[in-house]
Design a protein around this motif. Structure first.
Motif, PDB file in Angstrom:
ATOM      1  N   PRO A  63      49.137  60.872   9.993  1.00  0.00           N
ATOM      2  CA  PRO A  63      49.307  60.682  11.436  1.00  0.00           C
ATOM      3  C   PRO A  63      50.464  61.454  12.073  1.00  0.00           C
ATOM      4  O   PRO A  63      50.352  61.847  13.235  1.00  0.00           O
ATOM      5  N   ARG A  91      42.120  63.092  30.642  1.00  0.00           N
ATOM      6  CA  ARG A  91      41.827  61.888  29.865  1.00  0.00           C
ATOM      7  C   ARG A  91      42.687  60.776  30.452  1.00  0.00           C
ATOM      8  O   ARG A  91      43.883  60.964  30.652  1.00  0.00           O
ATOM      9  N   GLY A  93      43.733  56.442  30.330  1.00  0.00           N
ATOM     10  CA  GLY A  93      43.741  55.305  29.418  1.00  0.00           C
ATOM     11  C   GLY A  93      43.681  53.974  30.152  1.00  0.00           C
ATOM     12  O   GLY A  93      44.104  53.877  31.305  1.00  0.00           O
ATOM     13  N   GLY A 102      47.966  60.568  31.679  1.00  0.00           N
ATOM     14  CA  GLY A 102      46.930  59.600  31.324  1.00  0.00           C
ATOM     15  C   GLY A 102      46.707  58.454  32.290  1.00  0.00           C
ATOM     16  O   GLY A 102      45.875  57.589  32.047  1.00  0.00           O
ATOM     17  N   HIS A 158      47.491  53.977  17.828  1.00  0.00           N
ATOM     18  CA  HIS A 158      47.235  53.124  18.998  1.00  0.00           C
ATOM     19  C   HIS A 158      47.011  51.661  18.602  1.00  0.00           C
ATOM     20  O   HIS A 158      46.561  50.859  19.419  1.00  0.00           O
TER      21      HIS A 158
HETATM   22  C1  HEC Z   1      48.381  60.752  15.212  1.00  0.00           C
HETATM   23  C2  HEC Z   1      48.567  59.854  16.315  1.00  0.00           C
HETATM   24  C3  HEC Z   1      47.370  59.587  17.204  1.00  0.00           C
HETATM   25  C4  HEC Z   1      46.114  59.238  16.796  1.00  0.00           C
HETATM   26  C5  HEC Z   1      45.576  59.030  15.384  1.00  0.00           C
HETATM   27  C6  HEC Z   1      45.356  59.051  18.028  1.00  0.00           C
HETATM   28  N1  HEC Z   1      46.152  59.279  19.128  1.00  0.00           N
HETATM   29 FE1  HEC Z   1      45.585  59.152  21.074  1.00  0.00          FE
HETATM   30  N2  HEC Z   1      47.420  59.665  21.681  1.00  0.00           N
HETATM   31  C7  HEC Z   1      48.450  60.016  20.833  1.00  0.00           C
HETATM   32  C8  HEC Z   1      49.539  60.572  21.613  1.00  0.00           C
HETATM   33  C9  HEC Z   1      50.854  61.102  21.066  1.00  0.00           C
HETATM   34  C10 HEC Z   1      49.106  60.536  22.966  1.00  0.00           C
HETATM   35  C11 HEC Z   1      49.865  61.031  24.200  1.00  0.00           C
HETATM   36  C12 HEC Z   1      49.291  62.400  24.565  1.00  0.00           C
HETATM   37  C13 HEC Z   1      49.999  63.078  25.701  1.00  0.00           C
HETATM   38  O1  HEC Z   1      51.213  63.300  25.610  1.00  0.00           O
HETATM   39  O2  HEC Z   1      49.305  63.400  26.699  1.00  0.00           O
HETATM   40  C14 HEC Z   1      47.776  59.963  22.974  1.00  0.00           C
HETATM   41  C15 HEC Z   1      47.035  59.786  24.106  1.00  0.00           C
HETATM   42  C16 HEC Z   1      45.724  59.392  24.129  1.00  0.00           C
HETATM   43  C17 HEC Z   1      44.912  59.271  25.323  1.00  0.00           C
HETATM   44  C18 HEC Z   1      45.317  59.625  26.769  1.00  0.00           C
HETATM   45  C19 HEC Z   1      45.811  58.462  27.563  1.00  0.00           C
HETATM   46  C20 HEC Z   1      47.237  58.068  27.254  1.00  0.00           C
HETATM   47  O3  HEC Z   1      47.434  56.942  26.795  1.00  0.00           O
HETATM   48  O4  HEC Z   1      48.176  58.878  27.474  1.00  0.00           O
HETATM   49  C21 HEC Z   1      43.683  58.863  24.925  1.00  0.00           C
HETATM   50  C22 HEC Z   1      42.481  58.586  25.795  1.00  0.00           C
HETATM   51  C23 HEC Z   1      43.734  58.729  23.478  1.00  0.00           C
HETATM   52  N3  HEC Z   1      44.986  59.056  23.028  1.00  0.00           N
HETATM   53  C24 HEC Z   1      42.665  58.356  22.698  1.00  0.00           C
HETATM   54  C25 HEC Z   1      42.675  58.347  21.311  1.00  0.00           C
HETATM   55  C26 HEC Z   1      41.510  58.044  20.515  1.00  0.00           C
HETATM   56  C27 HEC Z   1      40.145  57.674  21.051  1.00  0.00           C
HETATM   57  C28 HEC Z   1      41.877  58.158  19.189  1.00  0.00           C
HETATM   58  C29 HEC Z   1      41.017  58.006  17.966  1.00  0.00           C
HETATM   59  C30 HEC Z   1      39.874  58.886  17.893  1.00  0.00           C
HETATM   60  C31 HEC Z   1      43.282  58.534  19.178  1.00  0.00           C
HETATM   61  N4  HEC Z   1      43.732  58.632  20.490  1.00  0.00           N
HETATM   62  C32 HEC Z   1      44.024  58.728  18.045  1.00  0.00           C
HETATM   63  C33 HEC Z   1      48.491  59.898  19.454  1.00  0.00           C
HETATM   64  C34 HEC Z   1      47.382  59.612  18.649  1.00  0.00           C
END
Ligand code: HEC
Length: 201
Positions: A63, A91, A93, A102, A158
């Motif tokens: 991760p 995207r 949330g 987000g 998450h």
């Molecule tokens: C390795 C860590 C990691 C994993 C595993 C991960 N995420 Fe994220 N996710 C993040 C991070 C860091 C951000 C913030 C991104 C940014 O800075 O825009 C994020 C942001 C998001 C957002 C945008 C909304 C927000 O909260 O800023 C979505 C939608 C999202 N993730 C969906 C998913 C989904 C669906 C999965 C599984 C398929 C997933 N993520 C798996 C780290 C992860």
């Protein structure tokens, strides 16, 4: 010279306007439907690409390495598509990690709430979409959203405190001091891909 080209543009716009208003409502509907289909195809590619990259990075480096997929790859693809198509692709949330990118607007919040209701009635996220033509002071646009569900692989970043390893937690805390996007379970609604296409008539 300037004046002539302005006149020509004005004439072209009038002709285009006349052509549009002469069209029957049904051909407008068909044009909107074609745009919805295109948004659906683009979104499905986007999510497939993201899911594949996430899986590969998680297997290769865990991760902390996969962080860049959600942090860089996803916003990168969204930006590329936005530029290429002249759409706004983001995207959003239900709870947000990056408030700059987000955070859903009022319309998006309403659709996310509706997606949760539809899921509670048994509908699957894979095919869950919503589209609407909206009119704002800035003009008309077609808005489209596609639900994103939480998969088991998402909880590494998450999920609950117990599911997020110490190095990931430290990294998230440093990068996102206002992180709300935790405590999700597989099967929850994580958010949506949201597309806004300006419509000109
Ligand atoms: C390795 C860590 C990691 C994993 C595993 C991960 N995420 Fe994220 N996710 C993040 C991070 C860091 C951000 C913030 C991104 C940014 O800075 O825009 C994020 C942001 C998001 C957002 C945008 C909304 C927000 O909260 O800023 C979505 C939608 C999202 N993730 C969906 C998913 C989904 C669906 C999965 C599984 C398929 C997933 N993520 C798996 C780290 C992860």
């Amino acid at each position: 010279m300037m004046k002539i080209s302005r006149l020509l543009i004005a004439a072209a716009l009038t002709a285009a306007g006349a052509a549009t208003s002469a069209h029957a409502a049904s051909s407008d509907d068909a044009a909107v439907q074609a745009r919805v289909d295109e948004a659906r195809a683009v979104t499905s590619d986007f999510l497939k690409q993201l899911g594949g990259t996430m899986k590969a990075e998680m297997q290769a480096g865990g991760p902390t390495a996969a962080m860049k997929v959600c942090r860089d790859v996803a916003p990168g693809i969204a930006n590329d598509v936005s530029l290429r198509k002249g759409w706004k692709v983001t995207r959003v949330g239900t709870r947000v990690r990056n408030p700059m990118l987000g955070m859903p607007d009022v319309w998006e919040q309403r659709v996310l709430q509706d997606f949760e209701k539809r899921a509670a009635q048994g509908e699957k996220y894979d095919t869950m979409t919503y589209s609407e033509v909206v009119e704002e002071p800035a003009g008309k646009s077609l808005r489209f959203m596609k639900a994103i569900g939480v998969a088991p692989q998402c909880v590494a970043c998450h999920g609950s405190a117990g599911q997020i390893t110490e190095p990931v937690r430290a990294q998230l805390k440093e990068l996102y001091p206002y992180d709300q996007a935790v405590d999700y379970k597989p099967g929850d609604l994580r958010g949506a891909v949201s597309i806004k296409q300006p419509l000109t008539d």
